[in-house]
Design a protein around this motif. Structure first.
Motif, short mmCIF file in Angstrom:
data_model
loop_
_atom_site.label_atom_id
_atom_site.label_comp_id
_atom_site.label_asym_id
_atom_site.label_seq_id
_atom_site.Cartn_x
_atom_site.Cartn_y
_atom_site.Cartn_z
N ALA A 28 48.32 44.22 40.78
CA ALA A 28 48.64 42.95 40.54
C ALA A 28 47.97 42.28 39.38
O ALA A 28 46.90 42.54 39.22
CB ALA A 28 48.58 42.02 42.02
N ASP A 29 48.66 41.36 38.71
CA ASP A 29 47.87 40.73 37.87
C ASP A 29 46.45 39.85 37.98
O ASP A 29 45.82 39.66 37.54
CB ASP A 29 48.84 39.56 36.98
CG ASP A 29 49.97 40.07 36.25
OD1 ASP A 29 50.95 39.61 36.05
OD2 ASP A 29 49.73 41.37 35.83
N SER A 30 46.64 39.30 39.31
CA SER A 30 45.50 38.65 39.97
C SER A 30 44.03 39.47 39.93
O SER A 30 43.26 38.90 40.20
CB SER A 30 45.86 37.91 41.30
OG SER A 30 46.28 38.88 42.29
N VAL A 31 44.22 40.72 40.10
CA VAL A 31 43.14 41.77 40.33
C VAL A 31 43.11 42.52 38.98
O VAL A 31 42.00 43.32 39.14
CB VAL A 31 43.11 42.79 41.62
CG1 VAL A 31 43.51 41.50 42.82
CG2 VAL A 31 44.50 43.63 41.70
N LYS A 32 44.01 42.68 38.10
CA LYS A 32 43.73 43.66 37.06
C LYS A 32 42.58 43.47 36.50
O LYS A 32 42.05 42.39 36.04
CB LYS A 32 44.89 43.31 36.33
CG LYS A 32 45.39 44.53 35.19
CD LYS A 32 46.77 44.35 34.75
CE LYS A 32 47.97 44.30 35.53
NZ LYS A 32 49.04 44.32 34.91
N GLY A 33 41.85 44.60 36.20
CA GLY A 33 40.48 44.27 35.37
C GLY A 33 39.59 44.33 36.30
O GLY A 33 38.28 44.45 35.95
N ARG A 34 39.78 43.98 37.52
CA ARG A 34 38.63 43.67 38.49
C ARG A 34 38.56 44.78 39.62
O ARG A 34 37.48 45.05 40.16
CB ARG A 34 38.54 42.16 39.23
CG ARG A 34 38.50 41.11 38.18
CD ARG A 34 38.42 39.84 38.84
NE ARG A 34 39.79 39.57 39.70
CZ ARG A 34 39.63 39.25 40.90
NH1 ARG A 34 38.37 39.28 41.77
NH2 ARG A 34 40.67 38.99 41.67
N PHE A 35 39.86 45.27 40.00
CA PHE A 35 39.71 46.16 41.09
C PHE A 35 40.36 47.39 40.34
O PHE A 35 41.03 47.58 39.65
CB PHE A 35 40.85 45.61 42.27
CG PHE A 35 40.47 44.51 43.13
CD1 PHE A 35 39.60 43.62 42.70
CD2 PHE A 35 41.48 44.15 43.82
CE1 PHE A 35 39.29 42.67 43.51
CE2 PHE A 35 41.13 42.89 44.72
CZ PHE A 35 40.15 42.20 44.48
#
Length: 122
Positions: A60-67
């Motif tokens: 999901a865009d909200s977690v992309k790059g972090r998860f």
């Protein structure tokens, strides 16, 4: 008996990291796409990430790059590594195996674990 068990949730400060685990029993997770979902208080369950049978990953865009979602087939487990946690990541996290990944949402067979709670302090 087919079962999914999530673990690894905790109470953390913003910016910290957690690794969630989704362990399966009674079947092999590497035969299926696996998705992580989350449900925040008062909100609907939403897709977070999905890993396909050939290990393509979607977020999901909200977690992309972090998860980051990954598999350990020897342990029959799928992980969700979460970095740079934010208060808006607070939710109960669930895993499920599915027919396929529809982008970051697993199209589930309907088997869910009990979830693991992640709380990021604000």
């Amino acid at each position: 008996q087919l079962q999914l068990v999530e673990s690894g949730g905790d109470l953390v400060q913003p910016g910290e990291s957690l690794r969630l685990s989704c362990a399966a029993s009674g079947f092999r997770l590497d035969f299926f796409p696996v998705g992580w979902f989350r449900q925040a208080p008062g909100k609907e369950r939403e897709g977070v990430s999905c890993i396909s049978i050939d290990n393509a990953t979607y977020y999901a865009d909200s977690v992309k790059g972090r998860f980051t979602i990954s598999r350990d087939n020897a342990k029959n487990t799928v992980y969700l590594q979460m970095h740079s946690l934010k208060p808006e990541d607070t939710a109960v996290y669930y895993c499920t195996h599915g027919h396929y990944c529809s982008d970051y949402r697993a199209i589930t067979y309907g088997l869910w674990g009990r979830g693991t709670k992640v709380t990021v302090l604000s």
